[in-house]
Design a protein around this motif. Structure first.
Motif, PDB file in Angstrom:
ATOM      1  N   ILE A  89       0.661  -1.174  -0.091  1.00 19.67           N
ATOM      2  CA  ILE A  89      -0.043  -0.096   0.056  1.00 19.67           C
ATOM      3  C   ILE A  89       0.788   1.433  -0.018  1.00 19.67           C
ATOM      4  CG2 ILE A  89      -1.849   1.153   1.267  1.00 19.67           C
ATOM      5  CD1 ILE A  89      -2.782  -1.332   2.391  1.00 19.67           C
ATOM      6  N   ALA A  90       1.804   1.438   0.772  1.00 17.93           N
ATOM      7  CA  ALA A  90       2.801   2.414   0.913  1.00 17.93           C
ATOM      8  C   ALA A  90       3.726   2.479  -0.274  1.00 17.93           C
ATOM      9  CB  ALA A  90       3.507   2.098   2.105  1.00 17.93           C
ATOM     10  N   GLY A  91       3.661   1.587  -1.043  1.00 16.40           N
ATOM     11  CA  GLY A  91       4.499   1.670  -2.237  1.00 16.40           C
ATOM     12  C   GLY A  91       6.095   1.251  -2.160  1.00 16.40           C
ATOM     13  N   LEU A  92       6.422   0.367  -1.115  1.00 22.17           N
ATOM     14  CA  LEU A  92       7.819  -0.026  -0.562  1.00 22.17           C
ATOM     15  C   LEU A  92       8.071  -1.048  -1.341  1.00 22.17           C
ATOM     16  CD1 LEU A  92       7.399  -0.138   3.270  1.00 22.17           C
ATOM     17  CD2 LEU A  92       7.980   2.083   1.630  1.00 22.17           C
ATOM     18  N   PRO A  93       9.661  -1.174  -1.679  1.00 26.59           N
ATOM     19  CA  PRO A  93      10.001  -2.509  -2.649  1.00 26.59           C
ATOM     20  C   PRO A  93       9.598  -3.733  -2.271  1.00 26.59           C
ATOM     21  CG  PRO A  93      11.763  -1.288  -1.368  1.00 26.59           C
ATOM     22  CD  PRO A  93      10.557  -0.392  -1.137  1.00 26.59           C
ATOM     23  N   TYR A  94       9.541  -4.567  -3.036  1.00 19.55           N
ATOM     24  CA  TYR A  94       9.099  -5.892  -2.720  1.00 19.55           C
ATOM     25  C   TYR A  94       9.736  -6.668  -1.782  1.00 19.55           C
ATOM     26  CZ  TYR A  94       6.418 -10.174  -2.821  1.00 19.55           C
ATOM     27  OH  TYR A  94       5.635 -10.854  -2.213  1.00 19.55           O
ATOM     28  N   VAL A  95      11.231  -6.366  -1.723  1.00 16.99           N
ATOM     29  CA  VAL A  95      11.944  -7.185  -0.534  1.00 16.99           C
ATOM     30  C   VAL A  95      11.545  -6.749   0.637  1.00 16.99           C
ATOM     31  CG1 VAL A  95      13.600  -5.108  -0.496  1.00 16.99           C
ATOM     32  CG2 VAL A  95      14.247  -7.327  -0.166  1.00 16.99           C
ATOM     33  N   ILE A  96      10.851  -5.626   0.898  1.00 16.77           N
ATOM     34  CA  ILE A  96      10.160  -5.419   2.339  1.00 16.77           C
ATOM     35  C   ILE A  96       8.977  -6.583   2.330  1.00 16.77           C
ATOM     36  CG2 ILE A  96       8.946  -3.811   3.788  1.00 16.77           C
ATOM     37  CD1 ILE A  96      11.785  -3.024   3.299  1.00 16.77           C
ATOM     38  N   SER A  97       8.265  -6.542   1.429  1.00 17.55           N
ATOM     39  CA  SER A  97       7.036  -7.321   1.741  1.00 17.55           C
ATOM     40  C   SER A  97       7.658  -8.919   1.879  1.00 17.55           C
ATOM     41  CB  SER A  97       6.356  -7.635   0.303  1.00 17.55           C
ATOM     42  OG  SER A  97       5.768  -6.390  -0.059  1.00 17.55           O
TER      43      SER A  97
END
Lengths: 86, 600
Positions: free
Chosen positions: B409-417
């Motif tokens: 949602i916050a548009g962080l890079p996928y590595v954070i997911s």
């Protein structure tokens, strides 16, 4: 047996009093603060409504401090009566 | 590099492990820059972390009873604190708690207060005394303190029901995350998660679980804090948002007033709508405080937590490790409301690029994360008013996914997911490990060895313990695959079962010498029985709850019944023997040998 009956009784009495004190503070932080959250909300702390702040942070910090305080006091009581196990 | 015993080198070992994990994270981030897909990164995180846990589990294998049941009682306070924190913070804390606060507002803060304040009770009423007792399991204490197989058996029943309820929720969370990340069906995810759980607990028992839990704590806390700090910096709340998001709380209240909090025109099953105000205590005090009481007393009676304090070398270190536990738990719990607030603001505030409320219906349904989560039925946007604009009551989401979806949602890079998925998995696995072990140990030690076959040798006892672990885990996975309740609901039940049946028998066992066998049995049977009856009546039979005490707070009914039954029956029957009273005296001072010897 590391302590005689009398010392044991006094050790337990002090332990019990400390526990009661801890539970009173615990009751204030965990029951009274949330119960009066609405009135506390009229005050502001660090930019938060105070009632909300207590429920998400204030009481939690209080719990951590309370446990460390109790352990510090309890260690003292155990040492005083020579019944510590370390 | 490593000399001497493993326990002498803990600092070095876990520092290297943490560093290794951060390096792995950096490598994944580089891969993403080079164009690696979301799926590949998610699989990388899961395989790497589970691989490490499996390695620790293998290295901790043991054939000793004391190592299997209580990790040889050589776990230092600090590390036991970390292990307890991981044991404690379940999929519910990691995955569902922030979501509960996000959707449920003030009454849900009862979970935050309850799941931290409970440790004050653990420390002042239970842990040091149970450690002095020297038991292997919680029913072991009940059985020895009150005497007789019936008391022991009652405690085993309460333990199994409470822990089993809890473990299905954890296996459910494990399955959800595995299925999401690996892209396999939920049912398969459940069994894959279970396999990971077994690797940690089968070979090493409590010892294996302890050292994997320390590793899991490190992963889960990094995974929880990273997105919050990242988001906070994007939104301008500073590096550590925890002390400065007060403005966000005020801003949300403003926006809620502006959008209006009318209910959704038509509810969509399985997903919730954001119409509960974030901060409105008036009228909800009773709900909040009753929930907090159940969670606190449940904390102090849940065997998988209490048994962690049996693993420390001394009474003093047991107390100290409660202090560490709560500190480590605190890091996550005071972050959850920050996460809930910042994420809510992301969606609500029209000044932020990520907002969805008030935008056109078409624009919102084309967002990648909306499409991703809608496709699995965990999110829905429905233009029920037909004005083409997404209103606050037209955006639906499953509370359980708030934490997992936040980075997207916050548009962080996928590595954070990927990191968050690994953290959620660590949280759910570590709790499931502790719970399965608590159940299997109670059945193998208390039911099999103490009641059925007291002559069984060490080898046979440990084989029985491991076989039981397999069967209970498989049973939990089977129930979890039926998807009976949400993650948070089932967890709350476990606390209610535990506090209804075990809280007073445990507390009074130390604090009231006059408590006797008949009283304890009455307390367990009446508290647990009436609590369960109330749950059935309110949840399944459609009875109107008394004074708003609904199914997640039935401990409020069970506990007083348990206390009254225990006190009345104890006073009506003879006082416990001299020998038992001396045992209680012995429990109350830290020095001297444990009440039960190591070979019991």
């Amino acid at each position: 047996m590391s302590a005689n009956a009398d010392a044991r009784a006094r050790h337990w009495e002090k332990t019990r009093n400390l526990t009661i004190l801890v539970l009173i503070v615990w009751f204030i932080l965990s029951m009274l603060a949330p119960w009066f959250a609405d009135s506390l909300n009229s005050m502001t702390f660090l930019g938060f409504p105070l009632g909300y702040y207590m429920c998400v942070q204030g009481s939690l910090i209080g719990f951590v401090a309370l446990i460390w305080f109790q352990n510090w006091r309890q260690d003292g009581i155990d040492d005083e009566f020579g019944v510590a196990d370390e | 590099m490593i000399k001497g015993k493993f326990t002498d080198n803990l600092g070095k070992v876990y520092a290297m492990y943490t560093l290794g994990f951060l390096v792995f994270f950096a490598i994944m981030a580089v891969f993403e820059q080079m164009g690696a897909g979301a799926r590949a990164i998610g699989i990388g995180f899961l395989c790497f972390t589970i691989g490490i846990y499996a390695l620790i589990g293998w290295l901790s294998r043991t054939a000793e009873v004391s190592a299997y049941y209580v990790a040889g009682r050589e776990v230092p306070a600090l590390y036991n604190g970390m292990a307890t924190a991981a044991d404690w913070m379940s999929g519910a804390s990691f995955v569902a708690l922030a979501g509960g606060v996000y959707f449920g507002g003030y009454p849900y803060l009862g979970f935050i207060i309850g799941w931290t304040g409970g440790y004050v009770l653990v420390n002042s009423l239970m842990a040091p005394y149970l450690r002095k007792f020297g038991c292997y399991t919680v029913p072991d204490f009940i059985g020895t303190r009150y005497g007789g197989n019936l008391a022991r058996f009652c405690a085993v029943v309460v333990l199994v029901v409470a822990s089993f309820t809890y473990v299905t929720a954890q296996i459910n969370a494990t399955g959800t995350i595995a299925a999401q990340t690996l892209g396999v069906p939920f049912e398969l995810g459940v069994w894959l998660g279970l396999a990971g759980i077994f690797v940690c607990s089968m070979l090493g028992g409590m010892r294996g679980v302890t050292w994997t839990q320390v590793a899991q704590y490190i992963v889960l806390i990094i995974a929880y804090l990273t997105p919050i700090i990242w988001m906070s910096n994007k939104q301008g709340f500073g590096i550590i948002p925890h002390f400065s998001y007060g403005d966000a709380v005020h801003r949300i209240a403003e926006l809620e007033a502006q959008y209006g909090l009318s209910k959704a025109a038509e509810n969509i099953p399985g997903v919730a709508v954001l119409t509960t105000p974030t901060n409105a205590p008036a009228g909800n005090e009773w709900k909040m405080v009753t929930l907090a009481i159940c969670m606190m007393c449940g904390t102090a009676s849940l065997p998988h937590i209490l048994m962690r304090y049996f693993t420390t070398p001394s009474v003093r270190s047991a107390r100290r490790s409660v202090g560490w536990s709560l500190l480590f738990i605190f890091f996550l719990y005071f972050s959850a409301p920050a996460l809930a607030t910042l994420t809510k603001l992301q969606l609500l505030d029209p000044n932020l690029a990520t907002s969805v409320i008030g935008k056109s219906f078409e624009e919102v349904s084309n967002l990648t994360w909306v499409q991703h989560w809608s496709s699995v039925g965990m999110l829905a946007v429905a233009d029920q008013s037909g004005d083409g604009i997404v209103q606050l009551n037209e955006f639906f989401m499953r509370p359980d996914i708030v934490v997992l979806a936040t980075p997207e949602i916050a548009g962080l890079p996928y590595v954070i997911s990927g990191l968050v998925a690994a953290g959620g998995l660590a949280a759910a696995m570590s709790t499931a490990d502790g719970l399965l072990l608590a159940i299997a140990n109670a059945l193998s030690h208390d039911l099999y060895y103490k009641i059925i076959d007291p002559k069984a040798d060490t080898r046979k006892r440990l084989i029985v313990a491991r076989v039981l672990l397999l069967f209970i885990g498989a049973g939990g996975a089977f129930i979890a695959s039926l998807k009976l309740t949400g993650i948070l609901g089932a967890v709350a039940w476990a606390f209610d079962f535990a506090c209804s049946g075990l809280f007073f028998p445990l507390v009074l066992g130390v604090w009231w010498k006059r408590a006797n066998k008949a009283g304890a049995i009455a307390g367990m049977v009446a508290g647990f029985g009436v609590g369960s009856w109330y749950l059935y009546m309110v949840y399944a039979a459609g009875m109107e709850p008394w004074m708003g005490i609904d199914h997640i707070r039935f401990g409020i009914i069970g506990m007083p019944v348990s206390l009254i039954a225990m006190v009345v029956v104890s006073l009506m029957t003879p006082a416990p023997s001299e020998e038992i009273q001396r045992m209680v005296d012995e429990t109350r001072i830290p020095s001297g040998a444990t009440v039960l010897d190591a070979a019991h």
